[in-house]
Design a protein around this motif. Structure first.
Motif, PDB file in Angstrom:
ATOM      1  N   THR A 175     -39.408 -40.758   6.756  1.00  0.00           N
ATOM      2  CA  THR A 175     -40.144 -41.012   5.510  1.00  0.00           C
ATOM      3  C   THR A 175     -39.213 -40.949   4.304  1.00  0.00           C
ATOM      4  OG1 THR A 175     -42.129 -40.094   6.512  1.00  0.00           O
ATOM      5  CG2 THR A 175     -42.086 -40.224   4.109  1.00  0.00           C
ATOM      6  N   ASN A 223     -49.274 -46.899  -2.104  1.00  0.00           N
ATOM      7  CA  ASN A 223     -49.569 -46.142  -0.883  1.00  0.00           C
ATOM      8  C   ASN A 223     -51.097 -46.096  -0.686  1.00  0.00           C
ATOM      9  OD1 ASN A 223     -49.464 -44.483   1.339  1.00  0.00           O
ATOM     10  ND2 ASN A 223     -48.344 -42.811   0.333  1.00  0.00           N
ATOM     11  N   SER A 235     -40.313 -45.155   0.376  1.00  0.00           N
ATOM     12  CA  SER A 235     -41.363 -45.898  -0.327  1.00  0.00           C
ATOM     13  C   SER A 235     -42.556 -45.039  -0.738  1.00  0.00           C
ATOM     14  CB  SER A 235     -41.859 -47.066   0.534  1.00  0.00           C
ATOM     15  OG  SER A 235     -42.600 -46.591   1.629  1.00  0.00           O
ATOM     16  N   THR A 236     -42.549 -43.754  -0.383  1.00  0.00           N
ATOM     17  CA  THR A 236     -43.725 -42.929  -0.691  1.00  0.00           C
ATOM     18  C   THR A 236     -43.412 -41.615  -1.400  1.00  0.00           C
ATOM     19  OG1 THR A 236     -43.627 -42.030   1.573  1.00  0.00           O
ATOM     20  CG2 THR A 236     -45.167 -43.853   1.169  1.00  0.00           C
ATOM     21  N   TYR A 237     -42.213 -41.119  -1.273  1.00  0.00           N
ATOM     22  CA  TYR A 237     -41.839 -39.856  -1.937  1.00  0.00           C
ATOM     23  C   TYR A 237     -40.673 -40.103  -2.887  1.00  0.00           C
ATOM     24  CZ  TYR A 237     -44.777 -36.602   0.676  1.00  0.00           C
ATOM     25  OH  TYR A 237     -45.842 -35.906   1.177  1.00  0.00           O
ATOM     26  N   HIS A 244     -39.952 -48.802  -6.058  1.00  0.00           N
ATOM     27  CA  HIS A 244     -40.238 -49.019  -4.639  1.00  0.00           C
ATOM     28  C   HIS A 244     -39.106 -49.859  -4.037  1.00  0.00           C
ATOM     29  CE1 HIS A 244     -42.236 -50.636  -1.073  1.00  0.00           C
ATOM     30  NE2 HIS A 244     -43.160 -49.703  -1.219  1.00  0.00           N
TER      31      HIS A 244
END
Lengths: 160, 160
Positions: A21, A121, A26-28, A145
């Motif tokens: 991840t 997300n 792309s999320t954190y 992103h």
């Protein structure tokens, strides 16, 4: 599914979840090139309580819970959740979040806040909304992103 | 008024400014009982650039600037500002904020975000709004004010 406190012996299993991840990015909002040792130190740092979700003896998810601010802000907690890629779609994040909400309430926290939910997300946003979180802030173009360029990030919150 | 990088020799002057604000506890979400050494370590920690404002040779204000997030969020900066109690009303905070905005832009930051402006801090909110910041989030009852009980905190933001 069993959710329990993480131990030192869980480090490798936690890294198996969090590194993909973090690297994917792309999320954190974390340095996607951080060393493995930095990643585990971040996820299990002293001010956090770190948990793992076990399914059939395998660690399939992990989350942390901590005070979001000090002093006059310490009654609000913050969490981060990650599910093993091979275990998505089984409700692991939902179960961890239910656990976190109950644990936070038992610890005396009065609210839970997510400071930086990347607006692309969708899966996470829908899940958090279904669990009672509301969007209380929108940070314009706050996240770069890796594929979509600059996108907003959301602040999500619920009273406990 | 001269605004310059803080040096180690400024520690006592910085503490004279930040300790009363931290101890009073109505504007920053910091432990109001933190040791002096913790306070200066917090305000001048490695990930921050710390500045002081001098007027007539005296340090009358201080601010820090840092990346608000890592990774995909590192293009947004965050600042904290404090003015010496005896120097309020002279535009010290405004001058420091002007300096911070210019410095942040020169460093390549694309936005500045304040994560936790206590909603009862009218003076600060009006100043930040007059300088182009917008309220992009409201954190319900996120701050326990020492006299007013639980009050909201605001997220304020401006593109650079």
């Amino acid at each position: 599914m069993l959710i329990r406190k993480a131990h030192a012996a869980d480090a490798a299993a936690i890294l198996d979840i969090i590194l993909p991840t973090i690297r994917e990015g792309s999320t954190y909002a974390l340095d996607n090139a951080m060393a493995d040792s930095e990643a585990i130190a971040y996820w299990t740092s002293a001010e956090k309580e770190t948990f793992v979700a076990e399914d059939g003896g395998l660690v399939v998810g992990t989350y942390y819970l901590k005070a979001n601010q000090a002093g006059g802000g310490q009654h609000v907690c913050n969490c981060g959740f990650m599910t093993k890629a091979s275990a998505t779609g089984r409700g692991v994040a939902k179960r961890m979040c239910q656990h976190a909400l109950a644990h936070a309430k038992a610890q005396g926290y009065k609210a839970m806040q997510f400071n930086f939910v990347v607006s692309t997300n969708d899966r996470a946003i829908q899940l958090w909304q279904s669990m009672g979180f509301e969007i209380v802030g929108r940070l314009p173009l706050a996240f770069l992103h890796p594929h979509k360029g600059y996108v907003d990030a959301l602040v999500m919150h619920q009273q406990l």
